[in-house]
Design an enzyme around this catalytic site. Structure first.
Site, PDB file in Angstrom:
ATOM      1  CB  THR A  13      -0.923  -0.009   1.231  1.00 52.84           C
ATOM      2  OG1 THR A  13      -1.688  -1.209   1.245  1.00 52.84           O
ATOM      3  CG2 THR A  13      -1.863   1.179   1.196  1.00 52.84           C
ATOM      4  CB  THR A  14       3.739   2.267   2.120  1.00 52.39           C
ATOM      5  OG1 THR A  14       3.004   2.109   3.341  1.00 52.39           O
ATOM      6  CG2 THR A  14       4.674   3.450   2.243  1.00 52.39           C
ATOM      7  CE1 TYR A  31      -1.548  -4.934   4.190  1.00 50.41           C
ATOM      8  CE2 TYR A  31      -0.707  -4.813   1.954  1.00 50.41           C
ATOM      9  CZ  TYR A  31      -1.054  -4.195   3.134  1.00 50.41           C
ATOM     10  OH  TYR A  31      -0.915  -2.833   3.256  1.00 50.41           O
ATOM     11  CG  ASP A  78       2.792   2.183  11.360  1.00 49.48           C
ATOM     12  OD1 ASP A  78       2.332   1.075  11.024  1.00 49.48           O
ATOM     13  OD2 ASP A  78       3.590   2.827  10.652  1.00 49.48           O
ATOM     14  CD  GLU A  79      -2.647   4.366  13.583  1.00 49.09           C
ATOM     15  OE1 GLU A  79      -3.731   4.466  12.994  1.00 49.09           O
ATOM     16  OE2 GLU A  79      -1.558   4.179  12.993  1.00 49.09           O
ATOM     17  N   GLY A 124       0.146  -4.211  11.576  1.00 49.96           N
ATOM     18  CA  GLY A 124       0.346  -3.156  10.594  1.00 49.96           C
ATOM     19  C   GLY A 124      -0.346  -1.846  10.874  1.00 49.96           C
ATOM     20  CB  SER A 162       4.149   3.762   5.963  1.00 47.84           C
ATOM     21  OG  SER A 162       3.238   4.360   6.876  1.00 47.84           O
ATOM     22  CE  LYS A 218       1.925  -4.758   5.575  1.00 46.72           C
ATOM     23  NZ  LYS A 218       0.815  -3.884   5.983  1.00 46.72           N
TER      24      LYS A 218
END
Length: 307
Positions: free
Chosen positions: A52-53, A144, A201-202, A199, A218, A174
């Site tokens: 995606t990134t 994913y 991140d926050e 996946g 990312s 993932k």
């Protein structure tokens, strides 16, 4: 030989941006310096490319092959893992990319669910993944899961039911979803040689508490050194220290989201913080105003005292 839990995929993996020229063409010359930056500056030893990134769905099959080959070639001797995302709307193209990834030396492959004609059941999604993985049977295969992008909200726990019988090379997920109960049910009922890479991140720390083995994201392109510290602190039982770093990441991303944080903004932020000049995103993703990226970069420096 049966797969071993000792060889399972763990740790921090950067979901890489695709470098473009100012004219919007793939810029392979940036990949070598990019890998050096990840290993030397961020302590990142694994990458997830053409995801995606990396704007994979805005790339042609030919471009994705060029990128996969360059990433694999330049990573030799420098990175431990190169995972190539091969998911496509077309099953035929996904299988073509999977076979190519095996040819150019990828360490593993992954595929998200197709999202125009969506699989409506876990069985349909398993069959799609089985076909993709069959094109590269010697490579570890990861599903994913990213429902916010694909709109495929089939429970991952249901997808995993009997999946290794269909896909002997299956090695994990993932998991880029918010449903931590689904993640927990997956981990609690899975064999020890599977890896679950979180996946979001926050909220990585929450994923680690549930039992995630590692992370793909990312922000690890430019904040990998700090997130490595978070993971080390958690592993050593220093939850307060891990929480402090997670709160800093949340503060940064909350600020960025107010400015419309997306792939384009994130890529511009990477340009600001790394100095790599990875170029603009490709339409329909648009570049963000440079001033906004500079504001987010300034906020990063303030939060992490790292500029």
């Amino acid at each position: 030989m049966a797969p071993s839990a000792e060889n399972k995929l763990t740790g921090l993996i950067a979901a890489t941006f695709t470098p473009f020229t100012s004219q919007g063409e793939v810029n392979l010359e940036k990949i070598g310096p990019y890998i050096d930056y990840l290993t030397e500056k961020q302590g990142v030893n694994g990458i997830f490319v053409n995801g995606t990134t990396g704007e994979s769905m805005s790339l042609s099959v030919a471009e994705r092959k060029l990128l996969a080959e360059e990433w694999c070639q330049k990573a030799k001797g420098k990175l431990d893992q190169v995972i190539v995302h091969v998911g496509c709307l077309s099953l035929k193209e996904a299988k073509e990319l999977a076979a190519h990834a095996a040819e150019v030396g990828a360490d593993a492959i992954s595929a998200m669910a197709p999202f125009f004609f969506k699989p409506r059941t876990a069985a349909a999604l398993r069959s799609f993944l089985q076909e993709v993985a069959s094109a590269a049977p010697a490579l570890p295969f990861f599903y994913y899961h990213i429902p916010a992008v694909t709109g495929v909200n089939v429970s991952v726990r249901d997808v995993l039911e009997g999946i290794e019988e269909l896909i002997p090379s299956f090695r994990g997920v993932k998991f880029s979803g918010l449903d931590l109960m689904d993640l927990g049910r997956c981990i609690s009922s899975s064999p020890p040689h599977w890896s679950f890479l979180y996946g979001v991140d926050e909220q990585l720390l929450a994923g680690l508490v549930v039992g995630a083995d590692g992370a793909v994201g990312s922000t690890y392109n430019y904040a990998g050194c700090h997130v490595n510290a978070l993971m080390s602190a958690f592993k050593e039982g220093h939850v307060d220290g891990a929480r402090e770093i997670q709160f800093k990441m949340q503060e940064l991303l909350s600020y960025a989201m107010k400015l419309g944080f997306d792939v384009g903004v994130n890529k511009q932020l990477m340009n600001e913080l790394s100095g790599l000049s990875l170029g603009p995103p490709r339409l329909p993703v648009t570049a963000c105003p440079s001033a906004d990226a500079q504001l987010i970069a300034k906020k990063y420096c303030q939060i992490f005292n790292d500029c």
